[in-house]
Design a protein around this motif. Structure first.
Motif, PDB file in Angstrom:
ATOM      1  N   ALA A  65     -28.692  25.985 -43.799  1.00 45.41           N
ATOM      2  CA  ALA A  65     -27.475  25.617 -43.351  1.00 45.41           C
ATOM      3  C   ALA A  65     -27.555  24.348 -42.357  1.00 45.41           C
ATOM      4  CB  ALA A  65     -27.009  26.729 -42.555  1.00 45.41           C
ATOM      5  N   LEU A  66     -28.519  24.230 -41.805  1.00 44.21           N
ATOM      6  CA  LEU A  66     -28.693  22.832 -40.637  1.00 44.21           C
ATOM      7  C   LEU A  66     -28.891  21.779 -41.522  1.00 44.21           C
ATOM      8  CD1 LEU A  66     -30.811  24.446 -37.857  1.00 44.21           C
ATOM      9  CD2 LEU A  66     -28.346  24.271 -37.747  1.00 44.21           C
ATOM     10  N   LEU A  67     -29.555  21.753 -42.703  1.00 40.92           N
ATOM     11  CA  LEU A  67     -29.577  20.385 -43.283  1.00 40.92           C
ATOM     12  C   LEU A  67     -28.268  19.915 -43.689  1.00 40.92           C
ATOM     13  CD1 LEU A  67     -32.587  21.248 -45.588  1.00 40.92           C
ATOM     14  CD2 LEU A  67     -32.366  19.372 -44.304  1.00 40.92           C
ATOM     15  N   ASP A  68     -27.329  20.758 -44.066  1.00 43.39           N
ATOM     16  CA  ASP A  68     -26.025  20.344 -44.441  1.00 43.39           C
ATOM     17  C   ASP A  68     -25.263  20.191 -43.208  1.00 43.39           C
ATOM     18  OD1 ASP A  68     -26.846  20.535 -47.198  1.00 43.39           O
ATOM     19  OD2 ASP A  68     -26.180  22.695 -47.232  1.00 43.39           O
ATOM     20  N   ASP A  69     -25.220  20.775 -41.911  1.00 44.26           N
ATOM     21  CA  ASP A  69     -24.433  20.956 -41.269  1.00 44.26           C
ATOM     22  C   ASP A  69     -24.842  21.306 -39.956  1.00 44.26           C
ATOM     23  OD1 ASP A  69     -22.273  21.058 -39.503  1.00 44.26           O
ATOM     24  OD2 ASP A  69     -21.092  22.649 -40.518  1.00 44.26           O
ATOM     25  N   LEU A  70     -25.387  20.361 -38.927  1.00 45.62           N
ATOM     26  CA  LEU A  70     -26.161  20.525 -37.846  1.00 45.62           C
ATOM     27  C   LEU A  70     -25.641  21.722 -37.001  1.00 45.62           C
ATOM     28  CD1 LEU A  70     -28.901  19.931 -36.646  1.00 45.62           C
ATOM     29  CD2 LEU A  70     -27.817  18.303 -35.373  1.00 45.62           C
ATOM     30  N   ASP A  71     -24.251  21.739 -36.930  1.00 48.92           N
ATOM     31  CA  ASP A  71     -23.376  22.831 -35.917  1.00 48.92           C
ATOM     32  C   ASP A  71     -23.212  24.076 -36.778  1.00 48.92           C
ATOM     33  OD1 ASP A  71     -21.467  21.861 -37.280  1.00 48.92           O
ATOM     34  OD2 ASP A  71     -20.371  21.151 -35.462  1.00 48.92           O
ATOM     35  N   ALA A  72     -23.797  24.483 -37.851  1.00 47.65           N
ATOM     36  CA  ALA A  72     -23.455  25.631 -38.390  1.00 47.65           C
ATOM     37  C   ALA A  72     -24.019  26.678 -37.774  1.00 47.65           C
ATOM     38  CB  ALA A  72     -24.204  25.373 -39.798  1.00 47.65           C
ATOM     39  N   THR A  73     -23.137  27.834 -37.918  1.00 49.96           N
ATOM     40  CA  THR A  73     -23.653  29.110 -37.153  1.00 49.96           C
ATOM     41  C   THR A  73     -23.960  29.914 -38.480  1.00 49.96           C
ATOM     42  OG1 THR A  73     -21.957  28.986 -35.478  1.00 49.96           O
ATOM     43  CG2 THR A  73     -22.856  31.159 -35.880  1.00 49.96           C
TER      44      THR A  73
ATOM     45  N   GLY B  93     -22.143  16.706 -32.713  1.00 53.71           N
ATOM     46  CA  GLY B  93     -21.953  15.384 -32.295  1.00 53.71           C
ATOM     47  C   GLY B  93     -22.020  14.344 -33.309  1.00 53.71           C
ATOM     48  N   GLY B  94     -21.827  14.609 -34.617  1.00 54.27           N
ATOM     49  CA  GLY B  94     -22.051  13.660 -35.660  1.00 54.27           C
ATOM     50  C   GLY B  94     -23.732  13.399 -35.930  1.00 54.27           C
ATOM     51  N   ALA B  95     -24.506  13.923 -35.403  1.00 52.87           N
ATOM     52  CA  ALA B  95     -25.922  13.837 -35.770  1.00 52.87           C
ATOM     53  C   ALA B  95     -26.300  14.703 -37.054  1.00 52.87           C
ATOM     54  CB  ALA B  95     -26.776  14.266 -34.453  1.00 52.87           C
ATOM     55  N   GLU B  96     -27.233  14.497 -37.513  1.00 53.93           N
ATOM     56  CA  GLU B  96     -28.114  15.291 -38.566  1.00 53.93           C
ATOM     57  C   GLU B  96     -29.308  15.824 -38.461  1.00 53.93           C
ATOM     58  OE1 GLU B  96     -29.480  11.939 -41.776  1.00 53.93           O
ATOM     59  OE2 GLU B  96     -27.742  12.919 -42.227  1.00 53.93           O
ATOM     60  N   LEU B  97     -29.914  16.734 -39.053  1.00 51.14           N
ATOM     61  CA  LEU B  97     -31.224  17.234 -38.850  1.00 51.14           C
ATOM     62  C   LEU B  97     -31.996  16.224 -39.205  1.00 51.14           C
ATOM     63  CD1 LEU B  97     -32.402  20.803 -39.305  1.00 51.14           C
ATOM     64  CD2 LEU B  97     -33.744  18.825 -40.156  1.00 51.14           C
ATOM     65  N   ALA B  98     -33.126  15.801 -38.174  1.00 55.55           N
ATOM     66  CA  ALA B  98     -34.099  14.708 -38.565  1.00 55.55           C
ATOM     67  C   ALA B  98     -35.365  15.407 -38.852  1.00 55.55           C
ATOM     68  CB  ALA B  98     -34.102  13.889 -37.188  1.00 55.55           C
TER      69      ALA B  98
END
Length: 128
Positions: free
Chosen positions: A77-85, A26-31
């Protein structure tokens, strides 16, 4: 998410749940990533999610999601794209510094901030 309360180690209650394959970005990034039995992902939108898992063996146990090539790749992967599978073949591309960070002993409940994860990704591990 379905949740089941069971008896855990020493009779203490334990919560069992299905972990997601990906997160709703939803537009968020890993905090940050919180290391407590499993890895909990805190996005910049303030929600908390269990780290995505691709198979049960990467999601169970006291250090679930912390070690192993698949779980390290997932955090990269989550650092670059939070909704990455996560793709299990991606583990070979995990930066050595990020692998070293997740291989360190961490206190239960430790929180690794985004800046710590990004720094580790860009840093070569120290050799003794």
């Amino acid at each position: 998410m379905p949740v089941l309360r069971t008896s855990g180690e020493g009779g203490k209650p334990a919560w069992r749940f299905y972990a997601p394959l990906s997160l709703p970005a939803g537009g968020a990034e890993l905090a940050s990533a919180v290391l407590h039995h499993t890895v909990w992902i805190t996005p910049s939108d303030g929600h908390v999610h269990p780290a995505p898992c691709t198979r049960p063996s990467t999601c169970s146990g006291a250090t679930a999601g912390v070690t192993g090539p698949a779980s390290r790749g997932r955090r990269r992967a989550l650092l670059d794209d939070l909704d990455a599978t996560m793709n299990l073949r991606e583990h070979r591309k995990v930066p050595k510094g990020l692998t070293a960070l997740f291989n360190e002993e961490h206190k239960r409940g430790s929180e690794l901030a985004r800046s710590t994860l990004l720094h580790a990704r860009m840093t070569l591990p120290r050799t003794h």
